[in-house]
Design an enzyme around this catalytic site. Structure first.
Site: not given
Length: 292
Positions: A91, A93, A200
């Site tokens: 991930c 983020t 992403c």
């Protein structure tokens, strides 16, 4: 702190004297991390894997750093209970907002996707576009990582808030998704980028759509490929590579197991058996309510 529909603990049956046989933990907010899992299957076929999707709290890309840190610690605490030997933050983020902090808090190696992706991008081009969640774009993590390697590279970042919900809703073939992608890519195409980074892990699932909209000379970097290469090197250095046959991948989610299983079959080629993990008191996202 949490409960699970399965028995907690060392389900893989290895002894503490055989750390090589321990599983690798992989986590993401949803199905995006399956792109990393597929690379593990290809590059590390002997490794057992536990995959966790935090589907009750996706998308991560609109969350604050404090929220992301809470989510990541929940997951890593759970992974620790599963006796993993390594964790891959599949991930971007989480990698951007939490990796450097939580690496100091756990006694197993934790790898993120941003640095491997940045290294690969710099090897390919000098005008690099990055598409990512808004949180990753706001963090400037890719730009900083790329400039640390080569400060002469030009970098443009675009936050793409609609991509993850569209992918999780399995709307990849929807004409609306193509129009959204066109709008996100247009400013990068206008800058004459020579390289595009999937910022992403969900985005490789949009590859046919994105490739059709990009000029043919633009190279695409999938950090999932490169983070697993980094995993291979790390396992070798630590003497943790498994030489035994792997055990079946174990899947767990914080949201609806059936929804994840239905989405996962499209990317895995088989229907995964998915268990539910309940992190007590977590707020279920509106997207997860919509998917239920």
């Amino acid at each position: 702190m949490y409960s699970s529909s399965s028995i907690e603990g060392n389900l893989y049956g290895f002894s503490e004297q055989e750390p090589q046989r321990a599983p690798i933990g992989v986590f993401d907010s949803g199905v995006g991390g399956l792109t990393v899992l597929r690379q593990i299957y290809r590059q590390l076929p002997n490794e057992s894997v536990i995959y966790f999707g935090d589907t009750a709290r996706l998308p991560y890309g609109i969350r604050s750093q404090a929220e992301i840190l809470t989510f990541v610690r929940d997951i890593l605490d759970w992974m620790q209970q599963q006796h993993v030997k390594m964790v891959v933050m599949a991930c971007n983020t989480s990698s951007a907002l939490a990796l450097d902090i939580v690496r100091e808090e756990y006694d197993f190696p934790i790898l993120g996707v941003i640095l491997p992706g940045a290294k690969a991008a710099v090897q390919q081009g000098k005008r690099i576009g990055v598409i990512s969640t808004p949180a990753t774009a706001k963090s400037n993590a890719y730009r900083q990582a790329i400039w640390e390697i080569d400060p002469n590279v030009e970098v443009w970042q675009v936050g793409c808030p609609e991509f993850v919900p569209l992918i999780e809703q399995n709307r990849i073939q929807d004409p609306y998704t193509t129009e959204v992608a066109r709008a996100y890519l247009e400013p990068l195409i206008q800058q004459d980028i020579d390289t595009l980074v999937y910022g992403c892990t969900h985005y490789p699932l949009l590859a046919p759509v994105l490739r059709s909209l990009l000029p043919p000379q633009v190279k695409i970097i999938d950090p999932a490929v490169h983070v697993v290469t980094a995993c291979t090197q790390e396992l070798d250095i630590l003497g943790l590579s498994n030489t035994h046959p792997p055990l079946p991948t174990r899947f767990a989610v914080s949201g609806c197991p059936q929804q994840f299983s239905q989405s996962g079959v499209n990317w895995l080629g088989y229907t995964p058996l998915v268990e539910a993990v309940d992190f007590t008191g977590i707020p279920v996202s509106q997207l997860q309510q919509d998917l239920a």
